[in-house]
Design a protein around this motif. Structure first.
Motif, PDB file in Angstrom:
ATOM      1  N   LEU A 116       4.910   6.236   8.726  1.00 50.02           N
ATOM      2  CA  LEU A 116       4.192   5.902   6.603  1.00 50.02           C
ATOM      3  C   LEU A 116       2.986   5.203   7.590  1.00 50.02           C
ATOM      4  O   LEU A 116       1.575   5.098   6.822  1.00 50.02           O
ATOM      5  N   VAL A 117       2.887   3.343   7.654  1.00 50.90           N
ATOM      6  CA  VAL A 117       2.564   2.903   8.449  1.00 50.90           C
ATOM      7  C   VAL A 117       0.449   3.236   9.359  1.00 50.90           C
ATOM      8  O   VAL A 117      -0.455   3.229   8.637  1.00 50.90           O
ATOM      9  N   MET A 118       1.338   3.708  10.004  1.00 52.12           N
ATOM     10  CA  MET A 118       0.241   4.317  10.997  1.00 52.12           C
ATOM     11  C   MET A 118      -0.293   6.021  10.477  1.00 52.12           C
ATOM     12  O   MET A 118      -1.565   5.550  11.616  1.00 52.12           O
ATOM     13  N   GLN A 119      -0.006   6.710   9.523  1.00 49.90           N
ATOM     14  CA  GLN A 119      -0.098   7.843   9.451  1.00 49.90           C
ATOM     15  C   GLN A 119      -2.157   7.059   8.760  1.00 49.90           C
ATOM     16  O   GLN A 119      -2.765   7.302   8.205  1.00 49.90           O
ATOM     17  N   ALA A 120      -1.733   5.800   7.567  1.00 52.35           N
ATOM     18  CA  ALA A 120      -2.599   5.458   6.359  1.00 52.35           C
ATOM     19  C   ALA A 120      -3.049   5.006   8.202  1.00 52.35           C
ATOM     20  O   ALA A 120      -4.549   4.382   7.678  1.00 52.35           O
ATOM     21  N   VAL A 121      -3.210   4.396   9.436  1.00 52.93           N
ATOM     22  CA  VAL A 121      -3.582   4.291   9.922  1.00 52.93           C
ATOM     23  C   VAL A 121      -4.748   4.893  10.564  1.00 52.93           C
ATOM     24  O   VAL A 121      -6.262   4.174  10.695  1.00 52.93           O
ATOM     25  N   GLU A 122      -4.504   5.763  10.810  1.00 49.31           N
ATOM     26  CA  GLU A 122      -5.417   7.020  10.992  1.00 49.31           C
ATOM     27  C   GLU A 122      -6.078   7.005  10.181  1.00 49.31           C
ATOM     28  O   GLU A 122      -8.019   8.014  10.609  1.00 49.31           O
ATOM     29  N   ARG A 123      -5.619   7.269   8.901  1.00 51.65           N
ATOM     30  CA  ARG A 123      -6.300   7.593   7.637  1.00 51.65           C
ATOM     31  C   ARG A 123      -8.242   6.382   7.807  1.00 51.65           C
ATOM     32  O   ARG A 123      -8.834   6.554   6.912  1.00 51.65           O
ATOM     33  N   THR A 178      -5.336  -5.156   9.925  1.00 49.91           N
ATOM     34  CA  THR A 178      -5.397  -5.792   8.501  1.00 49.91           C
ATOM     35  C   THR A 178      -4.380  -7.159   7.919  1.00 49.91           C
ATOM     36  O   THR A 178      -2.978  -6.850   8.481  1.00 49.91           O
ATOM     37  N   ARG A 179      -4.778  -7.779   7.417  1.00 54.98           N
ATOM     38  CA  ARG A 179      -3.965  -8.942   6.959  1.00 54.98           C
ATOM     39  C   ARG A 179      -3.160  -9.054   5.614  1.00 54.98           C
ATOM     40  O   ARG A 179      -3.902  -7.911   4.649  1.00 54.98           O
ATOM     41  N   VAL A 180      -1.956  -9.096   5.282  1.00 54.31           N
ATOM     42  CA  VAL A 180      -1.138  -9.165   4.149  1.00 54.31           C
ATOM     43  C   VAL A 180      -1.712  -9.315   3.010  1.00 54.31           C
ATOM     44  O   VAL A 180      -2.245  -8.944   1.775  1.00 54.31           O
ATOM     45  N   GLU A 181      -2.831  -9.983   2.899  1.00 53.59           N
ATOM     46  CA  GLU A 181      -3.257 -11.456   2.908  1.00 53.59           C
ATOM     47  C   GLU A 181      -4.828 -10.544   1.932  1.00 53.59           C
ATOM     48  O   GLU A 181      -5.244 -10.768   0.711  1.00 53.59           O
ATOM     49  N   ASP A 182      -5.230  -9.397   2.848  1.00 50.88           N
ATOM     50  CA  ASP A 182      -6.076  -8.782   2.275  1.00 50.88           C
ATOM     51  C   ASP A 182      -5.791  -7.396   1.656  1.00 50.88           C
ATOM     52  O   ASP A 182      -7.018  -7.266   0.676  1.00 50.88           O
ATOM     53  N   VAL A 183      -4.706  -7.143   1.497  1.00 48.26           N
ATOM     54  CA  VAL A 183      -4.130  -5.826   0.577  1.00 48.26           C
ATOM     55  C   VAL A 183      -3.403  -6.248  -1.007  1.00 48.26           C
ATOM     56  O   VAL A 183      -3.801  -5.898  -2.076  1.00 48.26           O
ATOM     57  N   LEU A 184      -2.806  -7.747  -0.798  1.00 46.62           N
ATOM     58  CA  LEU A 184      -1.807  -8.454  -1.336  1.00 46.62           C
ATOM     59  C   LEU A 184      -2.561 -10.067  -1.218  1.00 46.62           C
ATOM     60  O   LEU A 184      -1.187 -10.313  -0.710  1.00 46.62           O
ATOM     61  N   PRO A 185      -3.720 -10.223  -2.220  1.00 46.05           N
ATOM     62  CA  PRO A 185      -3.558 -11.744  -1.891  1.00 46.05           C
ATOM     63  C   PRO A 185      -2.388 -12.531  -2.704  1.00 46.05           C
ATOM     64  O   PRO A 185      -2.044 -12.390  -3.824  1.00 46.05           O
ATOM     65  N   GLY A 186      -2.619 -13.950  -2.296  1.00 42.81           N
ATOM     66  CA  GLY A 186      -1.757 -14.262  -1.969  1.00 42.81           C
ATOM     67  C   GLY A 186      -0.084 -14.362  -2.746  1.00 42.81           C
ATOM     68  O   GLY A 186       0.544 -15.471  -2.530  1.00 42.81           O
ATOM     69  N   LEU A 187       0.383 -13.150  -1.819  1.00 44.30           N
ATOM     70  CA  LEU A 187       1.311 -12.861  -1.112  1.00 44.30           C
ATOM     71  C   LEU A 187       2.324 -13.678  -0.497  1.00 44.30           C
ATOM     72  O   LEU A 187       3.465 -13.904  -0.885  1.00 44.30           O
ATOM     73  N   LEU A 203       2.192  -0.287   0.974  1.00 45.28           N
ATOM     74  CA  LEU A 203       1.480   0.866   1.303  1.00 45.28           C
ATOM     75  C   LEU A 203       1.603   1.835   0.880  1.00 45.28           C
ATOM     76  O   LEU A 203       0.125   2.623  -0.231  1.00 45.28           O
ATOM     77  N   GLU A 204       2.074   1.288  -0.848  1.00 46.56           N
ATOM     78  CA  GLU A 204       1.626   1.300  -2.039  1.00 46.56           C
ATOM     79  C   GLU A 204       0.526   1.217  -3.142  1.00 46.56           C
ATOM     80  O   GLU A 204      -0.400   1.553  -3.543  1.00 46.56           O
ATOM     81  N   GLU A 205      -0.171   0.044  -2.435  1.00 45.86           N
ATOM     82  CA  GLU A 205      -1.210  -0.630  -3.157  1.00 45.86           C
ATOM     83  C   GLU A 205      -2.090  -0.201  -2.188  1.00 45.86           C
ATOM     84  O   GLU A 205      -3.424   0.143  -3.058  1.00 45.86           O
ATOM     85  N   VAL A 206      -2.220   0.792  -0.681  1.00 41.48           N
ATOM     86  CA  VAL A 206      -3.175   1.306  -0.359  1.00 41.48           C
ATOM     87  C   VAL A 206      -3.555   2.343  -0.957  1.00 41.48           C
ATOM     88  O   VAL A 206      -5.133   3.415  -1.240  1.00 41.48           O
ATOM     89  N   THR A 207      -2.698   3.435  -1.087  1.00 42.14           N
ATOM     90  CA  THR A 207      -2.058   4.907  -1.779  1.00 42.14           C
ATOM     91  C   THR A 207      -2.221   5.091  -3.107  1.00 42.14           C
ATOM     92  O   THR A 207      -3.177   5.597  -3.192  1.00 42.14           O
ATOM     93  N   GLY A 208      -1.308   4.464  -4.145  1.00 42.82           N
ATOM     94  CA  GLY A 208      -1.470   4.183  -5.005  1.00 42.82           C
ATOM     95  C   GLY A 208      -0.912   5.214  -5.396  1.00 42.82           C
ATOM     96  O   GLY A 208       0.002   6.128  -6.725  1.00 42.82           O
ATOM     97  N   ARG A 209       0.527   5.141  -4.656  1.00 41.88           N
ATOM     98  CA  ARG A 209       2.045   6.399  -4.854  1.00 41.88           C
ATOM     99  C   ARG A 209       2.431   5.454  -4.041  1.00 41.88           C
ATOM    100  O   ARG A 209       2.794   4.292  -4.312  1.00 41.88           O
ATOM    101  N   ASP A 210       3.651   6.014  -5.320  1.00 37.31           N
ATOM    102  CA  ASP A 210       5.452   5.062  -4.938  1.00 37.31           C
ATOM    103  C   ASP A 210       5.982   5.536  -3.265  1.00 37.31           C
ATOM    104  O   ASP A 210       5.451   6.578  -2.639  1.00 37.31           O
ATOM    105  N   LEU A 211       7.083   4.643  -2.753  1.00 41.12           N
ATOM    106  CA  LEU A 211       7.096   4.945  -1.530  1.00 41.12           C
ATOM    107  C   LEU A 211       8.141   5.761  -1.535  1.00 41.12           C
ATOM    108  O   LEU A 211       8.408   6.293  -0.829  1.00 41.12           O
ATOM    109  N   GLU A 212       8.891   6.546  -2.538  1.00 46.75           N
ATOM    110  CA  GLU A 212       9.870   7.538  -2.261  1.00 46.75           C
ATOM    111  C   GLU A 212       8.810   8.460  -2.247  1.00 46.75           C
ATOM    112  O   GLU A 212       9.559   9.869  -0.979  1.00 46.75           O
TER     113      GLU A 212
END
Length: 442
Positions: free
Chosen positions: A153-160, A167-176, A260-269
């Protein structure tokens, strides 16, 4: 099968800070320098639980198979009438599966597929102290074989273009991850972030009495959130600066699921269902968030030894204990469908497959991006060829799925009844089945 007792004496080495319950997989041949021996407990100085013990046992099995009688060249497609490697036919594989159950496994389901051989076998019972026989189509917890699914799933997101390996975790989920702003997607996928595995601390935080086995198995049935996983990992010192070492991390994959949930707006399931399970035709696989309660399912079980409390059934196990690091359930047929679909470029582009299967580390395992490789026992040593896949170890189930790069030769197995006692030889030797299965792919 021994019955469970109510003895509350703790298993040797069970401690609040580590819960380093040992994994008995036979001889520890092939272990890398600096890694604990299979079956090491907290009292021996190894903490937390050795997360790579099963992976190293798979590597040892591949090396043991390769050192046996000469096998056909893996790169030559065998004729349909050509038999499997001498001594490793269907009867031998059936006998090896029975041996595991005779030696203490609750259930075994296994499958080998090659151009010359299609074999599946099952032994034992679906649930501890029940009579329903295990079947080759039964589902089971695949634990960390979830990781290559998440990596896909991550690599699919990379391809898109929604993510990149940098990409840093900090860039997507600041302070996590406070104090660790340089952790990237690639670090997490390859277990090179330095983030602690987290599962041991997660469970210990719920236990009032670290010496109680009953309490330990009880907390395996509780609900846990992604935030709980991250907090538990951060309560443990960071292992090393990002990118400077290899440290297997369940919490790292939980963070990938959050990203993945943050950048897609969809739940992991739903992401897994639409991005992996459906396109790979994994019709009997799922990503549950509650204990399994319906259908033909191999229920995990843990053996704690005479010094503990005998056997515990883990029908109450909540997959939230692992989350994105290991919550998936599947069958051996579905696991082969997944490895084939991934390696043949049906889930991600061929260039992405090449990137995922390229090792980022050789210190402990030759681990790429959610996938590791082991020597192909069917290939001549002067021309190394590899099998690719992953393994999984929950507290009551073991699983392995491996395939050749072209998907033509593959194997998968699931075993319920895990030895968590201080005696590494208390139950079966997984390699008694895994080695013949590897040789049968030749």
């Amino acid at each position: 099968m021994p019955s469970r007792t109510r003895n509350r004496r703790a298993a040797v080495g069970l401690a609040a800070a580590a819960l380093a319950l040992p994994l008995a997989l036979g001889a520890d041949a092939g272990a890398r320098p600096g890694t604990p021996p299979t079956g090491a407990a907290v009292g021996s100085g190894w903490t937390p639980e050795d997360q790579t013990a099963l992976s190293r046992a798979v590597l040892a099995a591949a090396e043991q198979a390769a050192s046996g009688p000469a096998a056909p060249d893996a790169r030559r497609a065998p004729r349909p009438t050509e038999p499997a490697t001498p001594g490793v036919d269907r009867a031998a594989l059936d006998a090896a599966a029975r041996t595991l159950v005779d030696d203490g496994a609750v259930a075994v389901t296994a499958r080998v597929e090659t151009p010359a051989l299609r074999w599946s076998g099952a032994e034992g019972v679906r649930r501890l102290d029940h009579r329903s026989p295990a079947r080759t189509t039964d589902r089971f917890r695949v634990a960390s074989i979830t990781k290559p699914m998440i990596a896909t799933l991550v690599m699919q997101a990379v391809e898109r273009g929604a993510l990149s390996l940098d990409t840093r975790v900090e860039d997507v989920l600041p302070g996590l991850l406070p104090g660790q702003p340089e952790v990237t997607v690639e670090h997490l996928l390859s277990h090179r972030s330095g983030m602690p595995t987290g599962t041991d601390s997660l469970l210990a935080a719920r236990m009032a009495d670290p010496t109680s086995l009953d309490e330990f198995f009880a907390v395996l049935g509780e609900d846990y959130t992604d935030a709980d996983h991250v907090a538990a990992a951060l309560a443990t010192p960071w292992l090393f600066p990002p990118g400077s070492g290899f440290g297997y991390s369940n919490s790292g994959y939980v963070v990938l699921g959050m990203m993945l949930e943050e950048v897609t707006g969809r739940d992991l399931e739903r992401l897994l269902r639409d991005g992996v399970l459906r396109p790979a035709r994994m019709r009997h696989s799922a990503y549950p968030d509650e204990p399994q309660s319906r259908g033909p399912f191999l229920v995990g079980a843990a053996y704690t030894g005479e010094e503990g409390a005998g056997w515990y059934s883990l029908g109450h196990f909540d997959p939230d204990v692992f989350g994105a690091a290991g919550a998936a359930t599947s069958t051996t047929a579905d696991l082969l469908s997944f490895t084939d679909a991934l390696l043949l470029g049906r889930l991600v582009q061929p260039a992405t497959v090449a990137d995922m299967t390229t090792p980022r580390s050789t210190d402990v395992l030759e681990y790429g991006l959610g996938v590791y490789r082991v020597p192909d026992p069917c290939a001549p040593p002067e021309a190394p060829v590899y099998l690719y896949g992953h393994d999984g170890a929950s507290f009551g189930t073991l699983s392995v799925a491996l395939s050749s790069p072209d998907g033509s030769r593959s194997l998968a197995l699931g075993v319920t009844g895990r030895n968590l006692s201080a005696d590494p030889e208390a139950l079966y030797d997984l390699n008694a089945l895994l080695v013949p299965m590897l040789l049968a792919t030749c």
